[in-house]
Scaffold this motif. Structure first.
Motif, PDB file in Angstrom:
ATOM      1  N   ILE A 103       0.927  -1.087   0.090  1.00 55.98           N
ATOM      2  CA  ILE A 103      -0.083  -0.013  -0.113  1.00 55.98           C
ATOM      3  C   ILE A 103       0.728   1.061   0.194  1.00 55.98           C
ATOM      4  CG2 ILE A 103      -1.628   1.270   1.303  1.00 55.98           C
ATOM      5  CD1 ILE A 103      -2.844  -1.189   2.328  1.00 55.98           C
ATOM      6  N   ALA A 104       2.093   1.277   0.638  1.00 52.96           N
ATOM      7  CA  ALA A 104       2.770   2.543   1.013  1.00 52.96           C
ATOM      8  C   ALA A 104       3.735   2.814  -0.298  1.00 52.96           C
ATOM      9  CB  ALA A 104       3.566   2.402   2.243  1.00 52.96           C
ATOM     10  N   ILE A 105       4.312   1.675  -0.805  1.00 47.40           N
ATOM     11  CA  ILE A 105       5.360   2.086  -1.789  1.00 47.40           C
ATOM     12  C   ILE A 105       4.574   2.663  -3.125  1.00 47.40           C
ATOM     13  CG2 ILE A 105       6.924   0.854  -3.382  1.00 47.40           C
ATOM     14  CD1 ILE A 105       7.625  -1.049  -1.220  1.00 47.40           C
ATOM     15  N   PRO A 106       3.504   2.185  -3.486  1.00 51.13           N
ATOM     16  CA  PRO A 106       2.900   2.934  -4.702  1.00 51.13           C
ATOM     17  C   PRO A 106       2.535   4.323  -4.244  1.00 51.13           C
ATOM     18  CG  PRO A 106       2.104   0.700  -4.717  1.00 51.13           C
ATOM     19  CD  PRO A 106       2.929   0.877  -3.240  1.00 51.13           C
ATOM     20  N   PHE A 152       6.675  13.899   1.541  1.00 53.66           N
ATOM     21  CA  PHE A 152       7.135  13.651   2.630  1.00 53.66           C
ATOM     22  C   PHE A 152       5.945  13.222   3.957  1.00 53.66           C
ATOM     23  CE2 PHE A 152      10.419  16.747   1.242  1.00 53.66           C
ATOM     24  CZ  PHE A 152      11.348  15.824   1.365  1.00 53.66           C
ATOM     25  N   LEU A 153       4.957  13.703   3.782  1.00 54.07           N
ATOM     26  CA  LEU A 153       3.952  13.378   4.676  1.00 54.07           C
ATOM     27  C   LEU A 153       3.518  11.777   4.528  1.00 54.07           C
ATOM     28  CD1 LEU A 153       1.702  13.940   6.918  1.00 54.07           C
ATOM     29  CD2 LEU A 153       0.007  14.598   4.960  1.00 54.07           C
ATOM     30  N   ILE A 154       3.353  11.335   3.326  1.00 55.10           N
ATOM     31  CA  ILE A 154       3.185  10.035   2.908  1.00 55.10           C
ATOM     32  C   ILE A 154       4.242   9.025   3.288  1.00 55.10           C
ATOM     33  CG2 ILE A 154       2.946   8.233   0.933  1.00 55.10           C
ATOM     34  CD1 ILE A 154       1.128  10.674  -0.586  1.00 55.10           C
ATOM     35  N   LEU A 155       5.511   9.783   3.232  1.00 56.48           N
ATOM     36  CA  LEU A 155       6.644   8.787   3.486  1.00 56.48           C
ATOM     37  C   LEU A 155       6.789   8.677   4.852  1.00 56.48           C
ATOM     38  CD1 LEU A 155       9.340   7.514   2.797  1.00 56.48           C
ATOM     39  CD2 LEU A 155      10.463   9.698   2.906  1.00 56.48           C
ATOM     40  N   LEU A 156       6.313   9.621   5.713  1.00 59.22           N
ATOM     41  CA  LEU A 156       6.438   9.624   7.335  1.00 59.22           C
ATOM     42  C   LEU A 156       5.459   8.551   7.814  1.00 59.22           C
ATOM     43  CD1 LEU A 156       7.415  10.656   9.893  1.00 59.22           C
ATOM     44  CD2 LEU A 156       5.711  12.449  10.022  1.00 59.22           C
ATOM     45  N   ILE A 157       4.065   8.671   7.080  1.00 59.10           N
ATOM     46  CA  ILE A 157       3.084   7.857   7.579  1.00 59.10           C
ATOM     47  C   ILE A 157       3.242   6.463   7.114  1.00 59.10           C
ATOM     48  CG2 ILE A 157       0.952   7.466   7.255  1.00 59.10           C
ATOM     49  CD1 ILE A 157       0.078  10.314   6.725  1.00 59.10           C
ATOM     50  N   LEU A 211       4.538   0.949   9.287  1.00 58.41           N
ATOM     51  CA  LEU A 211       5.508  -0.210   9.008  1.00 58.41           C
ATOM     52  C   LEU A 211       5.973  -0.436  10.664  1.00 58.41           C
ATOM     53  CD1 LEU A 211       7.282   0.182   5.740  1.00 58.41           C
ATOM     54  CD2 LEU A 211       5.749  -1.385   6.566  1.00 58.41           C
ATOM     55  N   THR A 212       6.384   0.630  11.359  1.00 65.42           N
ATOM     56  CA  THR A 212       6.990   0.599  12.609  1.00 65.42           C
ATOM     57  C   THR A 212       5.989   0.033  13.672  1.00 65.42           C
ATOM     58  OG1 THR A 212       8.300   2.443  12.151  1.00 65.42           O
ATOM     59  CG2 THR A 212       8.251   1.723  14.500  1.00 65.42           C
ATOM     60  N   VAL A 213       4.820   0.737  13.522  1.00 64.13           N
ATOM     61  CA  VAL A 213       3.624   0.145  14.550  1.00 64.13           C
ATOM     62  C   VAL A 213       3.345  -1.350  14.164  1.00 64.13           C
ATOM     63  CG1 VAL A 213       1.374   0.618  14.882  1.00 64.13           C
ATOM     64  CG2 VAL A 213       2.743   2.405  14.662  1.00 64.13           C
ATOM     65  N   ALA A 214       3.135  -1.570  12.776  1.00 63.48           N
ATOM     66  CA  ALA A 214       2.838  -3.034  12.458  1.00 63.48           C
ATOM     67  C   ALA A 214       3.934  -3.844  13.003  1.00 63.48           C
ATOM     68  CB  ALA A 214       2.807  -3.124  11.265  1.00 63.48           C
ATOM     69  N   PHE A 215       5.368  -3.707  12.676  1.00 61.97           N
ATOM     70  CA  PHE A 215       6.271  -4.520  13.114  1.00 61.97           C
ATOM     71  C   PHE A 215       6.203  -4.609  14.566  1.00 61.97           C
ATOM     72  CE2 PHE A 215      10.304  -6.754  12.727  1.00 61.97           C
ATOM     73  CZ  PHE A 215      11.047  -6.341  14.097  1.00 61.97           C
ATOM     74  N   PHE A 216       6.269  -3.729  15.495  1.00 57.68           N
ATOM     75  CA  PHE A 216       6.659  -3.645  16.827  1.00 57.68           C
ATOM     76  C   PHE A 216       5.204  -4.237  17.605  1.00 57.68           C
ATOM     77  CE2 PHE A 216       9.897  -0.454  16.554  1.00 57.68           C
ATOM     78  CZ  PHE A 216      10.736  -1.459  17.240  1.00 57.68           C
ATOM     79  N   THR A 217       4.015  -4.247  16.814  1.00 51.90           N
ATOM     80  CA  THR A 217       2.845  -4.864  17.222  1.00 51.90           C
ATOM     81  C   THR A 217       2.871  -6.220  17.308  1.00 51.90           C
ATOM     82  OG1 THR A 217       1.481  -2.637  16.684  1.00 51.90           O
ATOM     83  CG2 THR A 217       0.146  -4.786  16.905  1.00 51.90           C
ATOM     84  N   MET A 218       3.163  -6.629  16.004  1.00 53.31           N
ATOM     85  CA  MET A 218       3.443  -8.081  15.840  1.00 53.31           C
ATOM     86  C   MET A 218       4.516  -8.905  17.013  1.00 53.31           C
ATOM     87  SD  MET A 218       0.888  -8.616  13.844  1.00 53.31           S
ATOM     88  CE  MET A 218       1.327 -10.416  13.774  1.00 53.31           C
ATOM     89  N   VAL A 219       5.395  -8.037  16.993  1.00 48.16           N
ATOM     90  CA  VAL A 219       6.596  -8.513  18.060  1.00 48.16           C
ATOM     91  C   VAL A 219       6.039  -8.693  19.311  1.00 48.16           C
ATOM     92  CG1 VAL A 219       8.745  -8.026  18.967  1.00 48.16           C
ATOM     93  CG2 VAL A 219       8.590  -7.961  16.434  1.00 48.16           C
ATOM     94  N   TYR A 220       5.420  -7.512  19.547  1.00 43.52           N
ATOM     95  CA  TYR A 220       5.002  -7.622  21.063  1.00 43.52           C
ATOM     96  C   TYR A 220       3.769  -8.480  21.256  1.00 43.52           C
ATOM     97  CZ  TYR A 220       2.357  -5.608  25.195  1.00 43.52           C
ATOM     98  OH  TYR A 220       1.879  -5.640  26.415  1.00 43.52           O
TER      99      TYR A 220
END
Length: 570
Positions: free
Chosen positions: A28-31, A327-332, A337-346
């Motif tokens: 979703i993010a890369i395109p 820059f806004l799309i890149l930041l979001i 990705l960060t939230v998804a990764f840490f959520t799954m790890v947690y």
């Protein structure tokens, strides 16, 4: 053993699930990131392109304005001549410097071929026109003739025509690199044409005026046609200017052009033409006319500068907006990705691993997982169904957009009064024709000009004049096939482009049009009388390029006018 196997299966499935979620976020993010970056690059290119066009437009203006000091030097008295020559030389230096700047700008912007055209071809054409002017200035007063001065002036016209052709090619090349150029390219080209055509209004009668001779019919027709072209370009510019850029300042400058140039400047030239027709002495000398008209040109230049600045600022605003969005799309995206990764790890460490380690709950967790898996599959099927609906709706919306774009393009390319194509439609036709090198060899051009149309407007009003245009346009439509093109080229002038037809057949079509128009009887308001109109028609068949074809047809039209009008000449 079985419980350990199930625990490992759950762990593997959890890892796969984590990977799918992260991959989904990336898909979703890369395109979105790529699209927003491409949009930013495109708009940045648009800003660069409009800055290139601004510099080139200034070059074309300077070349066009060089006719003023040239005309002054050619028409000046012996006492004024040294001063006029000095002014001309100083102005030529500024023009040469502007050309140097244009060459450097085009090279830096990635247009080396156009830069070479400016550096070689444009300089060559300009130098040729200047040599003709210098040769005339060097001619002794008693040996000078109006026709020689008029030829020198027309050679300066050709220098600007060369500049205009390169400007048009720059716009075409810029469009290929970036479609956003379309938004303002037409404005730039129209403004350049408007400034030059405005200058030609007086230049067309400058030679006979300098010698206090009657204005030849050819010069008179050129001046009057140029006036109509100026009025048409002035109206067209306002038509294609985006509504959101019609600021109070724009409206003020637009009205200033009408008041100072169209309402005050053009009548000066028309008065001189009228004095020539009545064999009266001219009210103004040649240099007085130049000074008076140059003063009126400032309103056009002011409007041009403002519009180019407005479009430049708008392009800059859009580019900055696209940059912020990127820059806004890149930041979001990074945050997701960060939230998804840490959520799954947690989730794995704090929830699933303790559950897996609880051996006595393996069976119960297994049943829960199987039940949840069924629910997940059902939910997935539901989401897939919703996604399919969304894609279907999007396709329908895109189809509606394509239809709307097609309708808007037809509207933009059609003259609203006569229902035939306008100059934008002609440009689109010629653009397609340029892709076929031998297209113009098989092309016929019929130029139809309404005789004494100005007197119809003056005597009966523009409403009846519009009716005349509509009726004549209908006569043109019934005489040609749907595959041919009719263009309303000016207020009272039509072009007909017919491909792959013999010259005799083209002449028969022209004669048929002439006959149909002659049979028209238009009701006059509050009168039982009928208005009869006629047209003069010039025909040309086959040429190397559009300019040659148009010039041939235009010359035929002038001959038809000279032979008393209501004629076909080809």
């Amino acid at each position: 053993m079985e419980q350990q196997l199930r625990s490992e299966q759950i762990s593997v499935r959890l890892l796969i699930f984590m990977f799918v979620i992260i991959l989904s976020v990336l898909l979703i993010a890369i395109p979105q990131i790529v699209h927003s970056y491409q949009e930013y690059v495109k708009l940045h290119r648009s800003l660069v392109d409009i800055q290139n066009l601004r510099i080139f437009a200034e070059t074309s203006n300077k070349i066009s304005r060089e006719r003023a000091p040239s005309n002054k030097a050619m028409a000046g008295s012996a006492e004024e001549l040294p001063t006029r020559i000095k002014e001309l030389q100083e102005y030529r230096i500024s023009v040469n410097q502007q050309i140097d700047l244009t060459v450097r700008t085009l090279q830096q912007a990635g247009f080396p071929a156009l830069a070479e055209q400016v550096d070689v071809q444009l300089r060559k054409d300009l130098d040729f026109g200047r040599k003709q002017v210098d040769a005339y200035i060097a001619t002794p007063k008693q040996a000078r003739k109006a026709i020689a001065m008029d030829q020198a002036i027309r050679n300066m016209f050709r220098a600007w025509d060369s500049c205009r052709a390169i400007l048009q090619q720059l716009i075409i090349d810029s469009k290929r690199k970036n479609s956003e150029v379309t938004d303002y390219a037409s404005i730039v080209l129209i403004l350049a044409d408007l400034r030059d055509q405005a200058g030609r209004v007086a230049s067309n009668i400058m030679a006979p005026l300098s010698f206090a001779e009657p204005i030849p019919e050819y010069n008179k027709i050129r001046s009057l046609q140029t006036q109509e072209q100026v009025k048409y370009l002035w109206r067209l510019m306002d038509t294609i200017q985006p509504e959101n850029l019609k600021t109070p300042k724009y409206l003020e400058l637009h009205d200033q052009v009408k008041r100072r140039f169209i309402d005050q400047g053009l009548p000066i030239v028309n008065q001189l033409i009228e004095q020539s027709e009545n064999n009266q002495p001219y009210a103004l000398q040649a240099n007085q006319v130049t000074d008076a008209m140059v003063d009126k040109f400032t309103s056009i230049v002011d409007l041009q500068s403002y519009l180019l600045e407005m479009h430049s600022l708008e392009a800059q605003r859009q580019m900055q907006s696209a940059q912020r969005q990127f820059f806004l799309i890149l930041l979001i995206s990074v945050l997701l990705l960060t939230v998804a990764f840490f959520t799954m790890v947690y989730t794995r460490k704090k929830l699933f691993e303790p559950l897996i380690q609880a051996q006595h709950m393996i069976e119960e967790l297994s049943h829960i997982y199987e039940r949840d898996h069924v629910d997940t599959v059902a939910l997935k099927n539901k989401e897939t169904h919703n996604l399919a609906d969304a894609i279907h709706k999007l396709k329908a919306m895109l189809k509606q957009r394509d239809i709307l774009e097609f309708q808007l393009k037809n509207i933009a390319n059609t003259d609203s009064l006569s229902g035939v194509s306008n100059r934008l439609g002609l440009e689109a036709y010629l653009k397609n024709a340029l892709a076929k090198p031998d297209q113009f060899q098989k092309l016929s051009l019929v130029v139809v000009d309404i005789d004494n149309f100005k007197s119809v407007n003056d005597q009966y009003g523009h409403i009846l004049g519009d009716l005349v245009i509509v009726e004549i346009a209908q006569c043109l439509k019934v005489n040609i096939s749907q595959s041919d093109l009719i263009v309303r080229f000016g207020g009272d002038e039509f072009l007909i482009l017919i491909a792959n037809s013999e010259r005799n057949w083209i002449m028969q079509i022209a004669e048929s049009i002439l006959a149909d128009v002659s049979r028209l009887q238009i009701d006059l308001p509050a009168s039982s009388e009928k208005l009869k109109v006629s047209v003069s028609i010039g025909v040309a068949t086959g040429a190397e390029n559009w300019e040659d074809l148009f010039n041939q047809a235009d010359e035929s039209l002038f001959k038809a006018k000279a032979q008393g009008r209501n004629k076909v000449v080809g």
